[in-house]
Scaffold this active site. Structure first.
Site, short mmCIF file in Angstrom:
data_model
loop_
_atom_site.label_atom_id
_atom_site.label_comp_id
_atom_site.label_asym_id
_atom_site.label_seq_id
_atom_site.Cartn_x
_atom_site.Cartn_y
_atom_site.Cartn_z
N HIS A 163 0.93 -0.97 -0.17
CA HIS A 163 -0.19 -0.23 -0.14
C HIS A 163 1.40 1.55 0.02
O HIS A 163 2.61 1.22 -0.09
CB HIS A 163 -0.98 -0.30 1.25
CG HIS A 163 -0.27 0.00 2.53
ND1 HIS A 163 0.11 1.18 3.04
CD2 HIS A 163 0.43 -0.95 3.33
CE1 HIS A 163 0.84 1.07 4.47
NE2 HIS A 163 0.96 -0.25 4.55
N CYS A 179 2.03 -3.02 6.86
CA CYS A 179 2.75 -4.28 6.07
C CYS A 179 3.41 -4.12 5.20
O CYS A 179 4.79 -3.59 5.80
CB CYS A 179 2.00 -5.14 5.50
SG CYS A 179 0.24 -5.79 5.56
#
Length: 205
Positions: A163, A179
């Protein structure tokens, strides 16, 4: 045969121009994007080291073109182009980014996604995250940034995401949460290259 001073200067200028064209134009790559749903300002280049900025590089791999390779220890992500080339991006890796290794595939992807902290994140830092338990809409202040790519295995969400981020200074670092984060300009570029079902390989130390 003599060479005039003007001719020498013109030739030298052309040589310099040719040299300049061999490297990426980072100011162009990271320019403002006013066409976005939430217009992105130009990224301050001084906040990210040159080696962590997006560029095409030599990359020998057995993985076919179209594969994403996340090199977690090196804080790099590669999109395999084929013929020994790849697009390389700098990444930041959060705690959740160490929870997946091996192969997965892109289950879905989203533009300006909403974000909901995981139960673990709420337990670790309730003062910061509990207020977002119902979800935070997409936008410039959203931790998932401009795009999110969701990784699946066997039809199930791994909870592992690639992301964007609104913290460019975190690229190249290990973070306490999240993440795999990319610069917003970079995750938009990657998002446009990939399709659901595409293969992702995550390398861990």
């Amino acid at each position: 045969m003599s060479i005039s001073r003007r001719g020498l200067l013109v030739g030298f200028s052309a040589l310099l121009a040719g040299c300049a064209e061999t490297g990426p134009n980072f100011r162009l790559l990271y320019a403002a994007r006013p066409e976005e749903k939430f217009p992105l300002p130009a990224m301050p280049l001084e906040r990210v080291k040159p080696e962590l900025r997006r560029q095409e590089v030599a990359y020998e791999t057995a993985h076919p073109a179209g594969t994403i390779v996340v090199d977690t220890p090196m804080r790099r992500l590669y999109y395999v182009l084929g013929d020994g080339r790849a697009m390389r991006y700098g990444i930041g890796v959060g705690r959740e980014g160490y929870a997946l290794a091996g192969s997965a595939y892109i289950g879905r992807k989203a533009e300006w996604p909403s974000w909901t902290p995981t139960p673990n994140m709420i337990r670790r830092d309730p003062d910061r995250n509990l207020r977002y338990a119902g979800g935070l809409p997409g936008g410039l202040n959203n931790p998932l940034g401009a795009r999110a790519i969701y990784l699946y295995r066997d039809g199930r969400d791994t909870m592992f995401r690639i992301h964007g981020t609104n913290q460019p200074q975190s690229i190249g670092l290990a973070m306490s949460s999240g993440c795999v984060r990319m610069l917003n300009h970079d995750v938009i570029d990657l998002y446009e290259r990939v399709t659901p079902g595409g293969r992702v390989v995550v390398l861990q130390a």
